[in-house]
Write a protein that holds these residues in place. Structure first.
Motif, mmCIF file in Angstrom:
data_model
loop_
_atom_site.group_PDB
_atom_site.id
_atom_site.type_symbol
_atom_site.label_atom_id
_atom_site.label_comp_id
_atom_site.label_asym_id
_atom_site.label_seq_id
_atom_site.Cartn_x
_atom_site.Cartn_y
_atom_site.Cartn_z
ATOM 1 N N PRO A 78 -43.902 -40.643 -66.785
ATOM 2 C CA PRO A 78 -42.623 -41.201 -67.043
ATOM 3 C C PRO A 78 -41.797 -40.770 -68.053
ATOM 4 O O PRO A 78 -42.250 -40.146 -69.005
ATOM 5 N N GLU A 79 -40.428 -40.732 -67.928
ATOM 6 C CA GLU A 79 -39.401 -40.084 -68.879
ATOM 7 C C GLU A 79 -39.341 -40.879 -70.137
ATOM 8 O O GLU A 79 -39.064 -42.085 -70.121
ATOM 9 N N LEU A 80 -39.376 -40.174 -71.224
ATOM 10 C CA LEU A 80 -38.829 -40.830 -72.676
ATOM 11 C C LEU A 80 -37.261 -40.872 -72.484
ATOM 12 O O LEU A 80 -36.297 -40.582 -71.754
ATOM 13 N N GLY A 81 -36.845 -41.858 -73.321
ATOM 14 C CA GLY A 81 -35.273 -42.225 -73.516
ATOM 15 C C GLY A 81 -34.740 -41.249 -74.002
ATOM 16 O O GLY A 81 -34.943 -40.502 -74.779
ATOM 17 N N ARG A 82 -33.328 -41.041 -73.128
ATOM 18 C CA ARG A 82 -32.540 -40.101 -73.517
ATOM 19 C C ARG A 82 -31.122 -40.406 -73.179
ATOM 20 O O ARG A 82 -30.699 -41.061 -72.353
ATOM 21 N N ASP A 83 -30.013 -39.897 -73.929
ATOM 22 C CA ASP A 83 -28.459 -40.199 -73.520
ATOM 23 C C ASP A 83 -28.348 -41.712 -73.535
ATOM 24 O O ASP A 83 -27.574 -42.143 -72.615
ATOM 25 N N GLY A 84 -28.968 -42.380 -74.775
ATOM 26 C CA GLY A 84 -28.924 -43.954 -74.531
ATOM 27 C C GLY A 84 -29.693 -44.640 -73.729
ATOM 28 O O GLY A 84 -29.490 -45.649 -73.699
ATOM 29 N N ALA A 91 -43.905 -44.212 -70.706
ATOM 30 C CA ALA A 91 -43.516 -42.999 -71.204
ATOM 31 C C ALA A 91 -44.247 -42.591 -72.494
ATOM 32 O O ALA A 91 -44.771 -41.377 -72.615
ATOM 33 N N LEU A 92 -44.345 -43.628 -73.678
ATOM 34 C CA LEU A 92 -44.982 -43.275 -74.922
ATOM 35 C C LEU A 92 -46.305 -43.148 -74.772
ATOM 36 O O LEU A 92 -47.032 -42.330 -75.361
ATOM 37 N N ALA A 93 -46.938 -43.905 -73.787
ATOM 38 C CA ALA A 93 -48.387 -44.059 -73.573
ATOM 39 C C ALA A 93 -48.834 -42.656 -73.011
ATOM 40 O O ALA A 93 -50.100 -42.100 -73.373
ATOM 41 N N ALA A 94 -48.143 -42.139 -72.192
ATOM 42 C CA ALA A 94 -48.277 -40.966 -71.501
ATOM 43 C C ALA A 94 -48.401 -39.890 -72.715
ATOM 44 O O ALA A 94 -49.272 -38.828 -72.518
ATOM 45 N N ARG A 95 -47.322 -39.671 -73.408
ATOM 46 C CA ARG A 95 -47.147 -38.798 -74.334
ATOM 47 C C ARG A 95 -48.333 -38.757 -75.420
ATOM 48 O O ARG A 95 -48.971 -37.902 -75.638
ATOM 49 N N GLY A 198 -34.045 -40.823 -61.508
ATOM 50 C CA GLY A 198 -35.169 -40.154 -61.827
ATOM 51 C C GLY A 198 -36.275 -40.232 -60.783
ATOM 52 O O GLY A 198 -35.915 -40.581 -59.607
ATOM 53 N N PHE A 199 -37.550 -40.190 -61.101
ATOM 54 C CA PHE A 199 -39.005 -40.349 -60.161
ATOM 55 C C PHE A 199 -39.069 -41.621 -59.760
ATOM 56 O O PHE A 199 -38.999 -42.602 -60.541
ATOM 57 N N ARG A 200 -38.828 -41.618 -58.528
ATOM 58 C CA ARG A 200 -39.037 -42.944 -57.620
ATOM 59 C C ARG A 200 -39.933 -42.806 -56.388
ATOM 60 O O ARG A 200 -39.736 -41.777 -55.739
#
Length: 278
Positions: A78-84, A91-95, A198-200
């Motif tokens: 999962p992607e971290l937040g960006r561009d607001g 996403a944070l757990a994966a990192r 994004g990925f779906r």
């Protein structure tokens, strides 16, 4: 040592408790052995480079000493937040999990490069392994912190990652608990302005087959189109899937979805990303 600690240390465990623990440990050992026997081997066939990791960007990308970025092959987290935009679920757990795995290895990992060694962003494309042979991508997938993906020509180890994902999905781990976000999402309910990016995972009935010079287009119910590049068609046909013969069939696809020309589009790169449903 405190009086309580001395008392606890001197207290002999009961025989019944020991027997119960022995039974539990034996069961766990048997389950682990059965899982290991059932899963394809994830061990590397070679290591092309050993590198030290300097920084982890997210669950599937890190930077090595010297400044080069490495994108893990075969997994999308999962992607971290960006561009607001807020971070995607987990996403944070994966990192954090990737940070922990790399820390366990003393920040040194082995890389097995893909046939295609660099992506369009200039990142190195590689599998990463811990010193004990642990496949980092497969571990993340098995724990439900990412999806198995296949991007030709980097297909080595795909069977292992698919098996890891199957195990996570069966147990409802991680991303598989967030079906309302990652899917499967019904194509008929999606709209280009609905914020889905994004990925779906998407599913729906193929209502029309489109053809262009470079691609076959599977137009689903609603305003969603799947694109299969003609250069990828042999992979699908060898797997027994002919995209040009799917009109009227229900399909499930995975990949990166984005709005374009008034519809949502997704490129499907490999037959493992396209399932023909009953």
């Amino acid at each position: 040592m405190s009086r309580t600690q001395r008392a606890a240390a001197g207290r002999a465990p009961r025989a019944g408790a020991l027997l119960r623990w022995a039974t539990v440990l034996a069961a766990l050992a048997l389950a682990a052995a059965q899982a290991a026997a059932a899963a394809p081997a994830c061990a590397p066939d070679r290591i092309d480079a050993r590198v030290r990791v300097g920084y982890v960007f997210d669950g599937d990308t890190f930077e090595i000493e010297g400044g080069r970025r490495v994108r893990l092959i075969g997994v999308n987290t999962p992607e971290l937040g960006r561009d607001g935009r807020p971070p995607e679920p987990l996403a944070l757990a994966a990192r954090e999990r990737l940070i922990a795995l790399i820390a366990r290895a003393g920040r040194t990992v082995g890389l097995r490069f893909g046939r295609e060694r660099e992506d369009r962003y200039g990142r190195m494309l590689a599998h990463a392994f811990l010193p004990d042979g642990t496949d980092v991508a497969a571990t993340l997938i098995r724990e439900g912190l990412g999806f198995a993906i296949a991007v030709p020509p980097n297909l080595w180890g795909l069977e292992c990652r698919i098996a890891a994902e199957r195990a996570a999905r069966a147990r409802g781990l991680g991303v598989w608990r967030h079906r309302d976000f990652f899917g499967p999402l019904a194509s008929a309910r999606l709209h280009p302005d609905g914020g889905v990016r994004g990925f779906r995972i998407v599913e729906g009935r193929v209502v029309r087959i489109g053809r262009s010079r470079r691609s076959i287009w599977l137009n689903l119910e609603g305003r969603t189109a799947l694109r299969v590049a003609r250069e990828d068609l042999p992979l699908f046909r060898r797997a027994g899937i002919d995209p040009e013969r799917l009109a009227g069939r229900r399909v499930r696809a995975r990949g990166w979805i984005f709005p374009r020309h008034g519809e949502l589009q997704m490129r499907v790169r490999h037959p493992s990303a396209l399932a023909v449903l009953p």
